[in-house]
Scaffold this motif. Structure first.
Motif, PDB file in Angstrom:
ATOM      1  N   ARG A   1       0.823  -1.209   0.000  1.00 30.16           N
ATOM      2  CA  ARG A   1       0.000   0.000   0.000  1.00 30.16           C
ATOM      3  C   ARG A   1       0.861   1.264   0.000  1.00 30.16           C
ATOM      4  O   ARG A   1       0.349   2.373   0.134  1.00 30.16           O
ATOM      5  N   GLY A   2       2.171   1.066  -0.059  1.00 32.01           N
ATOM      6  CA  GLY A   2       3.069   2.211  -0.097  1.00 32.01           C
ATOM      7  C   GLY A   2       3.513   2.701   1.265  1.00 32.01           C
ATOM      8  O   GLY A   2       4.085   3.792   1.377  1.00 32.01           O
ATOM      9  N   THR A   3       3.273   1.920   2.302  1.00 31.92           N
ATOM     10  CA  THR A   3       3.679   2.324   3.647  1.00 31.92           C
ATOM     11  C   THR A   3       4.820   1.438   4.136  1.00 31.92           C
ATOM     12  O   THR A   3       4.834   0.231   3.908  1.00 31.92           O
ATOM     13  N   PHE A   4       5.782   2.051   4.786  1.00 29.30           N
ATOM     14  CA  PHE A   4       6.914   1.327   5.356  1.00 29.30           C
ATOM     15  C   PHE A   4       7.544   2.190   6.420  1.00 29.30           C
ATOM     16  O   PHE A   4       7.242   3.376   6.531  1.00 29.30           O
ATOM     17  N   ARG A   5       8.427   1.595   7.239  1.00 28.18           N
ATOM     18  CA  ARG A   5       9.010   2.336   8.359  1.00 28.18           C
ATOM     19  C   ARG A   5      10.311   3.041   7.986  1.00 28.18           C
ATOM     20  O   ARG A   5      10.612   4.101   8.500  1.00 28.18           O
ATOM     21  N   LYS A   6      11.126   2.406   7.116  1.00 29.73           N
ATOM     22  CA  LYS A   6      12.426   2.973   6.783  1.00 29.73           C
ATOM     23  C   LYS A   6      12.582   3.086   5.268  1.00 29.73           C
ATOM     24  O   LYS A   6      12.187   2.188   4.528  1.00 29.73           O
ATOM     25  N   GLU A   7      13.168   4.179   4.840  1.00 30.11           N
ATOM     26  CA  GLU A   7      13.459   4.353   3.418  1.00 30.11           C
ATOM     27  C   GLU A   7      14.507   3.330   2.982  1.00 30.11           C
ATOM     28  O   GLU A   7      15.327   2.876   3.781  1.00 30.11           O
ATOM     29  N   ALA A   8      14.464   2.983   1.733  1.00 35.88           N
ATOM     30  CA  ALA A   8      15.438   2.030   1.200  1.00 35.88           C
ATOM     31  C   ALA A   8      16.845   2.620   1.247  1.00 35.88           C
ATOM     32  O   ALA A   8      17.048   3.802   0.949  1.00 35.88           O
ATOM     33  N   ASP A   9      17.804   1.795   1.635  1.00 30.42           N
ATOM     34  CA  ASP A   9      19.209   2.185   1.639  1.00 30.42           C
ATOM     35  C   ASP A   9      19.990   1.055   0.978  1.00 30.42           C
ATOM     36  O   ASP A   9      20.142  -0.026   1.548  1.00 30.42           O
ATOM     37  N   PHE A  10      20.468   1.301  -0.233  1.00 28.18           N
ATOM     38  CA  PHE A  10      21.159   0.264  -0.989  1.00 28.18           C
ATOM     39  C   PHE A  10      22.674   0.460  -0.986  1.00 28.18           C
ATOM     40  O   PHE A  10      23.379  -0.119  -1.807  1.00 28.18           O
ATOM     41  N   SER A  11      23.177   1.265  -0.063  1.00 28.12           N
ATOM     42  CA  SER A  11      24.607   1.595  -0.084  1.00 28.12           C
ATOM     43  C   SER A  11      25.486   0.359   0.155  1.00 28.12           C
ATOM     44  O   SER A  11      26.516   0.189  -0.514  1.00 28.12           O
ATOM     45  N   THR A  12      25.116  -0.507   1.090  1.00 31.72           N
ATOM     46  CA  THR A  12      25.919  -1.715   1.310  1.00 31.72           C
ATOM     47  C   THR A  12      25.758  -2.689   0.138  1.00 31.72           C
ATOM     48  O   THR A  12      26.711  -3.374  -0.240  1.00 31.72           O
ATOM     49  N   ASP A  13      24.562  -2.712  -0.459  1.00 33.57           N
ATOM     50  CA  ASP A  13      24.342  -3.544  -1.640  1.00 33.57           C
ATOM     51  C   ASP A  13      25.300  -3.150  -2.755  1.00 33.57           C
ATOM     52  O   ASP A  13      25.889  -4.009  -3.424  1.00 33.57           O
ATOM     53  N   ASP A  14      25.426  -1.852  -2.949  1.00 33.54           N
ATOM     54  CA  ASP A  14      26.282  -1.349  -4.041  1.00 33.54           C
ATOM     55  C   ASP A  14      27.731  -1.759  -3.842  1.00 33.54           C
ATOM     56  O   ASP A  14      28.436  -2.081  -4.821  1.00 33.54           O
ATOM     57  N   LEU A  15      28.190  -1.755  -2.592  1.00 34.28           N
ATOM     58  CA  LEU A  15      29.556  -2.186  -2.313  1.00 34.28           C
ATOM     59  C   LEU A  15      29.747  -3.656  -2.695  1.00 34.28           C
ATOM     60  O   LEU A  15      30.763  -4.053  -3.294  1.00 34.28           O
ATOM     61  N   ILE A  16      28.753  -4.466  -2.349  1.00 35.26           N
ATOM     62  CA  ILE A  16      28.832  -5.907  -2.633  1.00 35.26           C
ATOM     63  C   ILE A  16      28.777  -6.160  -4.139  1.00 35.26           C
ATOM     64  O   ILE A  16      29.583  -6.918  -4.694  1.00 35.26           O
ATOM     65  N   LEU A  17      27.850  -5.487  -4.802  1.00 36.52           N
ATOM     66  CA  LEU A  17      27.665  -5.721  -6.249  1.00 36.52           C
ATOM     67  C   LEU A  17      28.852  -5.213  -7.048  1.00 36.52           C
ATOM     68  O   LEU A  17      29.202  -5.785  -8.085  1.00 36.52           O
ATOM     69  N   ALA A  18      29.472  -4.152  -6.571  1.00 32.32           N
ATOM     70  CA  ALA A  18      30.628  -3.586  -7.294  1.00 32.32           C
ATOM     71  C   ALA A  18      31.821  -4.534  -7.255  1.00 32.32           C
ATOM     72  O   ALA A  18      32.697  -4.464  -8.124  1.00 32.32           O
TER      73      ALA A  18
END
Length: 379
Positions: free
Chosen positions: A360-377
């Motif tokens: 429904r578009g509700t959540f507690r925390k905004e997405a943070d992909f910074s650690t994902d980017d480190l792993i994928l890089a």
């Protein structure tokens, strides 16, 4: 926040239903004396293995906390059973909120009966004076972390019938032999040691207590990044980084099943001075959980990327929301002693969570992909 201990009146919530997820209705109360004209006429159906009250024996119940997650669902069940329920909070969040899927009538009924005692549980003198003035029959402690927070409550209520405590399966000592059972060794150095100390305090005080030890809890309104962490990545169409092989086994329990377990122990002589693990029936691997979240939200099969956490420096950020180990517990005791069993299977429970919250578009925390980017890089 300190609060005065003088006489005051209670406000019963009679605001019309609100369709938002977080309506702004609040019941402000700064004093110590509560009163209500609500009458309980419902004849309650007994549940297996428990001592159920009827309308004439409705309990005066205090919930420490109750506006964020577990207590939202627990308080509704207790009100429906005819109990007088008061939430003790600092008043920073709405005392009632209409839940997605909740009818206007159900919400109006609940919000007209729920009571509020505003205060800070760290203000021990206020806790003792305000609770002593009321003489609650039962306390549900949902947000207690340290034994020192519980002692003033016990001092204030010498005639307390039952203290029901939300502990954690995180108190168990890490072991190669699983699942954890209630008789397993505990870890006095765990980050949940305060909960262990609270259980010891309750036992030493000779009160009638029950302790519930959930594993990972999920469901609508979850403020911990459990299923939400996966949903953010699935919605963004991103790969899902998972530590190690992804075969680590864990366990999740739906918040509504947990709330029902809390109700099952109320007035139940079989629950006296007992500990119960509460979670889902099945265990799941990290990889399996990612796929289950995708299925629940109607997303395509996710791309899973495995990594070695020791190869990265994430600073203070967590790259994954679960402890990187096997971690699950037996719920056999709750099933056999209480007659309780979870109603949600994993995919069904995740679907409920997604449809009533993240979807429904509700959540507690905004997405943070910074650690994902480190792993994928690094791939």
């Amino acid at each position: 926040m300190a609060a005065g201990c003088g006489m005051a009146t209670i406000t019963l919530q009679q605001k019309l239903p609100h369709f938002g997820l977080f309506p702004s209705s609040l019941s402000e109360f700064h004093g110590a004396r509560l009163s209500t004209s609500v009458h309980y006429k419902r004849k309650l159906s007994p549940l297996k293995g428990s001592l159920r009250v009827t309308a004439s024996g409705a309990k005066k119940i205090l919930i420490m906390g109750g506006t964020r997650f577990i207590g939202v669902f627990l308080s509704r069940l207790l009100v429906k059973e005819g109990h007088q329920v008061t939430l003790f909070t600092r008043g920073k969040a709405p005392i009632s909120q209409q839940l997605p899927g909740e009818s206007d009538q159900d919400y109006a009924d609940f919000s007209s009966k729920i009571l509020h005692l505003k205060g800070d549980r760290q203000d021990y003198e206020f806790v003792k004076s305000s609770l002593a003035a009321e003489g609650f029959d039962v306390v549900y402690d949902i947000n207690g972390r340290e034994a020192v927070e519980v002692e003033p409550i016990l001092d204030a209520l010498p005639k307390l019938e039952q203290y029901i405590y939300c502990s954690s399966a995180g108190v168990y000592l890490k072991s190669d032999v699983l699942p954890h059972s209630e008789v397993d060794a505990v870890d006095p150095k765990s980050r949940h040691k305060g909960k262990l100390e609270t259980e010891s305090l309750l036992e030493s005080k000779g009160v009638n207590w029950t302790s519930i030890r959930p594993v990972y809890i999920y469901g609508p309104l979850n403020y911990n990044p459990v299923e939400e962490w996966f949903f953010h990545r699935l919605k963004a169409g991103r790969p899902i980084p998972i530590p190690g092989t992804g075969l680590q086994v864990t366990q999740l329990g739906h918040v509504k099943d947990l709330a029902k377990a809390f109700v099952e122990v109320l007035g139940n002589e079989k629950a006296s001075r007992e500990v119960f693990n509460i979670s889902g029936d099945k265990y799941v691997t990290f990889d399996g959980l990612a796929r289950a979240c995708a299925k629940a939200g109607g997303f395509p099969e996710p791309e899973l990327v495995h990594y070695n956490p020791k190869d990265f420096d994430f600073g203070k950020k967590k790259s994954f929301p679960f402890r990187d180990q096997h971690f699950f517990a037996s719920i056999d005791k709750a099933k056999s002693v209480l007659g309780w069993k979870p109603e949600f299977d994993l995919v069904g429970g995740l679907t409920d969570s997604y449809n009533l919250d993240f979807g429904r578009g509700t959540f507690r925390k905004e997405a943070d992909f910074s650690t994902d980017d480190l792993i994928l890089a690094a791939k």
